[in-house]
Every structure is written in C-alpha cells, then in structure tokens.
Scaffold this motif. Structure first.
Motif, short mmCIF file in Angstrom:
data_model
loop_
_atom_site.label_atom_id
_atom_site.label_comp_id
_atom_site.label_asym_id
_atom_site.label_seq_id
_atom_site.Cartn_x
_atom_site.Cartn_y
_atom_site.Cartn_z
N SER A 138 0.82 -1.22 0.00
CA SER A 138 0.00 0.00 0.00
C SER A 138 0.84 1.26 0.00
O SER A 138 0.44 2.28 -0.54
N SER A 139 2.00 1.19 0.61
CA SER A 139 2.79 2.39 0.87
C SER A 139 4.18 2.00 1.32
O SER A 139 4.42 0.88 1.79
N THR A 140 5.10 2.94 1.22
CA THR A 140 6.44 2.71 1.76
C THR A 140 6.39 2.67 3.28
O THR A 140 7.17 1.97 3.91
N CYS A 141 5.45 3.41 3.87
CA CYS A 141 5.32 3.38 5.34
C CYS A 141 4.96 1.97 5.84
O CYS A 141 5.49 1.52 6.86
N GLU A 142 4.06 1.29 5.13
CA GLU A 142 3.76 -0.08 5.54
C GLU A 142 5.00 -0.96 5.40
O GLU A 142 5.24 -1.86 6.22
N MET A 143 5.81 -0.68 4.38
CA MET A 143 7.04 -1.45 4.18
C MET A 143 8.07 -1.17 5.28
O MET A 143 8.78 -2.08 5.71
N VAL A 144 8.16 0.08 5.73
CA VAL A 144 9.07 0.41 6.83
C VAL A 144 8.63 -0.31 8.11
O VAL A 144 9.46 -0.81 8.87
N TYR A 145 7.32 -0.36 8.32
CA TYR A 145 6.80 -1.15 9.46
C TYR A 145 7.28 -2.60 9.34
O TYR A 145 7.80 -3.17 10.30
N ASN A 146 7.12 -3.18 8.14
CA ASN A 146 7.56 -4.56 7.93
C ASN A 146 9.07 -4.70 8.12
O ASN A 146 9.55 -5.69 8.68
N PHE A 147 9.82 -3.73 7.62
CA PHE A 147 11.28 -3.74 7.74
C PHE A 147 11.69 -3.80 9.21
O PHE A 147 12.56 -4.58 9.60
N ILE A 148 11.07 -2.97 10.02
CA ILE A 148 11.37 -2.97 11.45
C ILE A 148 10.99 -4.31 12.07
O ILE A 148 11.71 -4.86 12.92
N GLU A 149 9.87 -4.85 11.62
CA GLU A 149 9.43 -6.18 12.09
C GLU A 149 10.42 -7.25 11.65
O GLU A 149 10.75 -8.15 12.44
N PHE A 150 10.91 -7.18 10.41
CA PHE A 150 11.90 -8.14 9.91
C PHE A 150 13.14 -8.17 10.82
O PHE A 150 13.73 -9.23 11.04
N LEU A 151 13.51 -7.00 11.33
CA LEU A 151 14.70 -6.89 12.17
C LEU A 151 14.42 -7.28 13.62
O LEU A 151 15.31 -7.19 14.48
N GLY A 152 13.19 -7.70 13.90
CA GLY A 152 12.83 -8.16 15.23
C GLY A 152 12.55 -7.04 16.22
O GLY A 152 12.57 -7.27 17.44
N ASP A 153 12.26 -5.84 15.72
CA ASP A 153 12.10 -4.68 16.60
C ASP A 153 10.70 -4.07 16.56
O ASP A 153 10.53 -2.89 16.90
N GLU A 154 9.71 -4.84 16.17
CA GLU A 154 8.34 -4.30 16.11
C GLU A 154 7.90 -3.75 17.47
O GLU A 154 7.17 -2.76 17.53
N ASP A 155 8.40 -4.34 18.54
CA ASP A 155 8.03 -3.88 19.88
C ASP A 155 8.71 -2.55 20.24
O ASP A 155 8.37 -1.93 21.24
N LYS A 156 9.63 -2.10 19.40
CA LYS A 156 10.34 -0.85 19.66
C LYS A 156 9.71 0.35 18.92
O LYS A 156 10.28 1.44 18.93
N ILE A 157 8.57 0.14 18.30
CA ILE A 157 7.89 1.24 17.62
C ILE A 157 7.29 2.18 18.66
O ILE A 157 6.46 1.77 19.48
N THR A 158 7.72 3.41 18.63
CA THR A 158 7.29 4.43 19.59
C THR A 158 6.06 5.18 19.06
O THR A 158 5.72 5.08 17.88
N PRO A 159 5.38 5.95 19.92
CA PRO A 159 4.26 6.77 19.43
C PRO A 159 4.67 7.72 18.30
O PRO A 159 3.88 7.95 17.38
N GLU A 160 5.89 8.27 18.35
CA GLU A 160 6.37 9.16 17.31
C GLU A 160 6.50 8.41 15.98
O GLU A 160 6.07 8.92 14.93
N MET A 161 7.07 7.24 16.02
CA MET A 161 7.20 6.42 14.81
C MET A 161 5.81 6.01 14.31
O MET A 161 5.55 6.03 13.09
#
Length: 338
Positions: A138-161
């Motif tokens: 849908s968007s590069t933003c959804e891909m960045v979410y996936n990228f962070i998840e790929f790196l095992g850091d989905e739990d590190k997404i802050t309110p700002e992110m």
C-alpha cells in the motif's frame, strides 16, 4: 525482503554507521512519514542518522515528530553534500530510480555508501545493494513497518514512529480506499494506533488545514475540468497564472486529480499543472480498475508509478499538452470502455 538481505542489513546496523535517509523530490505524506519513522528507529538504536530531502515539502506535513530536523538539499547544499559524502549507509525511500531526486542524483552516484532501497513503485533500478521492493504494498510506510518487524524490533515502535507511519499509509491509500489497502494494511494500522498513533489528529492535520486560497484554487480547477464521456475520462488544467492568482503554495493541488474519479462512470482522471520556473507541465494520472496509468505515463509522458496512480511531465505548452493527451485516447478507447 529476502532473509539474506535482512541478515546483511541487520549486521550493518549492529555497528555504528553514518546514515543518510533520502525520499524523492517533492516528497508527499508517504515519503516524509516513512523517512521520519525510519529516522526515529535508527536514532533510537544509537545510530548517527540524517534525513535529507531534495526540496521542500508541503506545510500540511510539517507537524510530524522530527520534521524540524530534516535537511533541505536545495537550501543546505554544502552541508547536505558533506553528509552524503561521509555516509556509510544511504537509505532511499519511496522511489526506485535516482532520477527521482533531481539535483541530488550526481552526488549519490559518486557515493561509496551501501545503498538500501525500500519502495513500492514498479520497475526498480539496480543501484542499491539491498532492495526491499514490493509493488503490491500500500505504501512505503507499511514497508518500513515490515522492515522494522523483519529486524525483530516491532516492539520498539514508539508513538512518534507510529503516527509518522500511520500518516504515510493514510495518505498513500486515499484514506484506506485504494485497492492496495489489504487486510494486512488494516492490521498494521490497528497496531500503530495501539502504539500511540493518534489517527484523528493525523487526519485533521493533513486534510483539515485548508486556506481560503487553496479552496478558491480548487474551485478554479473544478471549473476547468473537461469530461470526455466517450473515453470515460476527465482532465483538469491549471496554468501558472491561475496558480499565481490564488497564491499557490507547495502541496495546494494535492488530491485535486482525484475529483475526476468521483464522477459516475469516469475511470481515468488527469491533472496538468503548468510550472513556469521548471519549464514543464507536471502531470498526475489516476485510474480505476485494470487500466494502467503507470504504463500510460511511461509510454507517453516520461513518467510512471503504480497501476492506478502515476506521474509524468511534458515539455510542450499546457494547451498543446492537453490536446496531445486527448489525441492519445483513441488508442485506449477499448480499455477505457470495458
């Protein structure tokens, strides 16, 4: 992104790097949202990171957390070049060809940095060592979410992110109405809201900050709309004089092209906008169904993008550009009248 590339990027990020993050020229909500979210993520990991935009971006995006730290290549040229020359990693987001960054292209071509591309447009170039390219997203933003998840850091997404990612997904999906919006997209968005993305705030700050001049310009655009029922097509023209009359500011014409598709039976909508400073006509294409404006833009107007949303340009005057466009429609009459 394949596992080999994920592991390689993870290894790179396990050590201190000098990172530059770059979106395309005339960055939109997805470009700014994705670069800011990635910047927050990398800074939180202790990395030295900087966003550099090729040129300025619309005022309605200048509220997202961290936007005041973005460097403008046009206005801060020497500093930007120095950072790019020193970079060990360069992330390019929401574009897949260096021609999309205008005057920054020669500087990046000379860079010895490792390039990482995250993008969802068609026909990617091969300049990046590591590519996460998926035209179905849908968007590069959804891909960045996936990228962070790929790196095992989905739990590190802050309110700002979260609010940066939400804003990019919201804008690039037409508030979740485009066909690229999947059930996964909605699950990502739900998770972002749970992580602190204030969805109502994002919508209001992007869509409900009109000026009287912008609404008058919209009225002018709609008055200029030409409807070609024979081809299920509508197009809008805006001259430089009309833009000047209504005090045009960057971003004021965002979304104008979509009004054509709100008409019953219209499957192809276009807007032609004169830019006297650059000596070109900027063009946005939108479609419904299977008619590919990406292919149309690539073939006729030096552009491209997605199946249902693309951009292009013309080097001939506004009136002649519109006439040329109309002359092309005979070739596509069958596709536009399924």
């Amino acid at each position: 992104m394949n596992l080999e590339d994920i592991n390689a990027v993870a290894k790179l990020l396990s050590e201190p790097q000098k990172i530059v993050i770059i979106p395309h020229k005339n960055p939109d909500g997805d470009a700014i949202g994705s670069t800011l979210a990635l910047w927050h993520y990398l800074k939180n990991r202790g990395q030295n990171a900087q966003i550099i935009v090729p040129n300025d971006f619309p005022k309605f995006l200048k509220w997202m957390p961290g936007q005041d730290q973005i460097m403008n290549f046009e206005k801060e040229n020497s500093q930007s070049k120095a950072l790019i020359n020193e970079a060990t990693i360069i992330f390019t987001l929401d574009f897949n060809h260096l021609g999309r960054i205008a005057q920054m292209e020669p500087v990046l071509i000379e860079s010895d940095a490792t390039f990482v591309m995250i993008d969802h447009h068609q026909a990617p170039a091969d300049y990046a060592q590591y590519m996460y390219s998926d035209v179905l997203m849908s968007s590069t933003c959804e891909m960045v979410y996936n990228f962070i998840e790929f790196l095992g850091d989905e739990d590190k997404i802050t309110p700002e992110m979260a609010i940066c990612l939400y804003t990019g997904i919201m804008t690039d999906t037409g508030s979740f109405k485009y066909s690229s919006t999947t059930s996964r997209t909605h699950r990502v968005v739900a998770n972002l809201i749970d992580k602190g993305a204030e969805n109502t705030k994002a919508h209001n700050l992007v869509f409900d900050t009109n000026t009287p001049n912008r609404l008058h310009l919209l009225g002018c655009a709609l008055k200029n709309m030409v409807i070609l029922e024979e081809y299920n097509t509508a197009y809008i023209t805006l001259s430089q004089d009309e833009l000047d009359t209504y005090g045009f500011q960057k971003g004021d014409t965002e979304g104008f092209v979509n009004y054509g598709l709100t008409l019953h039976g219209i499957r192809f909508a276009v807007i032609f906008i004169e830019n006297r400073e650059e000596g070109i006509i900027k063009i946005s294409f939108r479609s419904e169904g299977e008619f590919s404006v990406n292919e149309f833009a690539r073939k006729h107007f030096n552009g491209g993008g997605h199946t249902n949303a693309a951009g292009g340009r013309s080097d001939i005057p506004l009136k002649e550009t519109a006439e040329y466009f109309v002359s092309l429609l005979k070739e596509y009459k069958t596709q536009l009248n399924p």
